[in-house]
Design an enzyme around this catalytic site. Structure first.
Site, short mmCIF file in Angstrom:
data_model
loop_
_atom_site.label_atom_id
_atom_site.label_comp_id
_atom_site.label_asym_id
_atom_site.label_seq_id
_atom_site.Cartn_x
_atom_site.Cartn_y
_atom_site.Cartn_z
N LYS A 113 -9.64 -97.45 120.60
CA LYS A 113 -9.84 -97.16 119.18
C LYS A 113 -11.25 -97.54 118.70
O LYS A 113 -11.76 -96.97 117.75
CB LYS A 113 -8.82 -97.91 118.32
CG LYS A 113 -7.36 -97.77 118.72
CD LYS A 113 -6.81 -96.38 118.51
CE LYS A 113 -5.29 -96.33 118.41
NZ LYS A 113 -4.56 -96.67 119.62
C1 LIG Z 1 -3.42 -96.05 120.23
C2 LIG Z 1 -3.17 -96.28 121.65
C3 LIG Z 1 -2.55 -95.30 122.46
C4 LIG Z 1 -2.03 -94.00 121.90
O1 LIG Z 1 -3.06 -93.16 121.42
P1 LIG Z 1 -2.72 -91.99 120.40
O2 LIG Z 1 -4.05 -91.46 119.98
O3 LIG Z 1 -1.98 -92.64 119.27
O4 LIG Z 1 -1.89 -91.00 121.12
C5 LIG Z 1 -2.43 -95.55 123.81
N1 LIG Z 1 -2.85 -96.72 124.34
C6 LIG Z 1 -3.43 -97.68 123.60
C7 LIG Z 1 -3.85 -98.94 124.25
C8 LIG Z 1 -3.62 -97.50 122.23
O5 LIG Z 1 -4.20 -98.45 121.50
#
Ligand SMILES: *Cc1c(COP(=O)(O)O)cnc(C)c1O
Length: 499
Positions: A113
């Protein structure tokens, strides 16, 4: 580039306005009105570039109203070795002849993120400046654990913004929770919700579209925005790393330009894999997009059958950032795959809201299942994958990435397809260290240990460096203790904003 809502209620909106508002006024999501195309010459050209220049090249057509020099400035501010602990930003690691892991977790909060949330504040502040209405942005975030911290870290003390994060009080790891409740900064708030991620996300969406509340906000010079992947500004930076992975494969002489690859994405809210879809639409040579789910496998069922059904038990798993039953960003894919039919999307989303389920038409389903492939991994399989990856490749993955790799293995068994494949490695193994330790270390070494103690134990036993952002977390002062019910979220917002 101009944008429109997936539900037909807004058209010809600029990137700045899209990023500022987050969600479209009709409750739909903003999508680009035209397709940006990237030729094989463009791909050849980015092979020679570093991550930042790749980002400038890919982002600028989407952000043309910001201008090239601003886009470049934002990219350089976001992606550097102060913010990221690897100057390649998203390094690609070869695991086997076929499989490569793209490490997306070298930013300040140790999950992918950060790649979007390090640049989003620059984009948002510029968008506010352009709007020139003097309003302060109130960024509401619902998090399954990782977005919250990344948003807090990205927006802390950013002038003209305030951030309010709602996280499922008992639905995140000890480390994730501690990262959020110790957050410093004068403009940030973290609140636990006595519910799951879907409750938090639905609560935030309801507040976003609460006309009466929005009216009162405007009276006080405040406007809502979003740092969730419903905001296009969150998605577009994620397109960059899929091109970057391909460029790396070219530099490593693993593929010829034009050769197709598979991309494997551990999926929750469908944001990250949607960015891969946009990359593919732009011209990235992709064979299949592999959507890896955990036991909350609504998406797997949808991709296989065309039926989306959230009416099932919500499961708390060891990959909590994927514990989601309502994957918001699927709406953007449905819009495209239905031939940009806003009436179909509106109809499906209304059914989802009212009945918790909808079925897409055969044509739409066929198009989706031609490109996407999906399976899920249960907890036992996920832990087993962490162990087998370590034994085979001397490489440590977190639980989410392990879901991806297990599903990739299932794909290979099912299809026999051995072309080069890239798995998005979405978090550092230290972030979900209890499960990683359980998979790799003997019981007596980890018994009775907290996640904070496990950081050191894992580091010593496996010879890996603890990411700087996770060190010393347990000694940090707790600054945010508020908790509310899903129904009480609006009141918390009103209280914080003095409404
Ligand atoms: C947010 C997240 C996901 C999922 O990603 P999306 O964009 O919501 O599909 C997978 N793994 C981790 C570690 C995350 O933080």
């Amino acid at each position: 580039m101009l944008y429109e809502s997936t539900r037909g209620g807004a058209r010809n909106v600029t990137a700045a306005d899209v990023i500022k508002t987050g969600i479209a006024p009709d409750g739909g999501l903003f999508v680009p009105m035209e397709t940006v195309t990237f030729s094989s010459e463009d791909i050849e050209a980015i092979k020679e570039m570093d991550y930042r220049e790749r980002a400038v090249k890919i982002l600028s057509p989407y952000l043309d109203d910001f201008g090239l020099s601003k886009t470049r400035e934002f990219v350089y501010n976001a992606y550097n070795n102060v913010k990221f602990d690897d100057e390649r930003i998203a390094p690609l690691v070869k695991l086997s002849d076929q499989l490569f892991a793209q490490e997306l977790w070298h930013g300040p909060t140790s999950a992918f993120k950060d790649i979007a949330l390090q640049i989003l504040p620059y984009l948002l502040v510029e968008s506010l400046k352009k709007a020139n209405d003097g309003k302060e942005a109130v960024i509401l975030v619902a998090t399954s654990g990782d977005t919250g911290k990344a948003a807090l870290e990205g927006f802390k003390d950013v002038e003209g913004t305030r951030v309010i994060v709602f996280y499922p009080e008992n639905g995140v790891s000890e480390i994730q929770k501690r990262q959020m409740i110790t957050q410093e900064g004068g403009n940030v708030y973290t609140i636990g919700v006595s519910g799951n991620f879907d409750d938090a996300q639905s609560g935030v969406k309801a507040i976003f579209t609460d006309k009466e509340l929005i009216g009162r906000m405007h009276g006080k010079g405040l406007a809502f925005s979003s740092a969730n992947s419903i905001n296009w500004g969150r998605l577009v930076p994620q397109i960059v790393y899929y091109f970057s992975a391909y460029a790396e494969l070219l530099s490593m002489n693993e593929i010829e330009n034009g050769e197709t690859i598979n991309i494997v994405v551990p999926t929750g809210n469908f944001g990250n894999i949607l960015a891969a879809y946009y990359a593919c639409k732009m011209g990235l040579p992709v064979n299949r997009l592999i959507c890896a789910a955990n036991e909350n496998n609504v998406l797997t069922e949808f991709i296989v059958t065309g039926i989306y059904n959230r009416n099932r038990e919500f499961k708390k798993t060891i990959s909590p950032s994927m514990d989601i039953l309502i994957s918001s960003n699927l709406e953007r894919l449905l819009y495209d795959m239905s031939g940009r039919s806003s009436s179909s999307v509106l109809n499906w989303m209304t059914r989802l809201a009212e009945q918790g389920t909808y079925t897409v038409d055969d044509g739409t389903h066929r198009k989706i299942s031609e490109l996407f492939w999906s399976e899920y991994s249960d907890e036992r399989e996920t832990l087993k994958t962490i162990k087998s990856i370590y034994d085979e490749f001397n490489y440590v993955v977190d639980t989410h990435t392990a879901v991806g790799i297990d599903v990739y293995d299932k794909y290979v068994i099912s299809t026999g397809d051995l072309r080069k494949s890239v798995v998005a490695s979405t978090a550092s193994p230290f972030k979900f260290n209890r499960s990683v330790a359980e998979a790799l270390l003997p019981g007596e070494t980890i018994e009775g240990k907290s996640e904070f103690e496990l950081l050191n134990i894992l580091s010593q036993e496996l010879g890996l460096r603890i990411p700087p952002g996770l060190k010393g977390l347990d000694a940090k002062e707790v600054r945010h203790t508020a908790v509310c019910s899903p129904d009480g979220m609006k009141e918390q917002v009103e209280k914080i904003l003095g409404l």
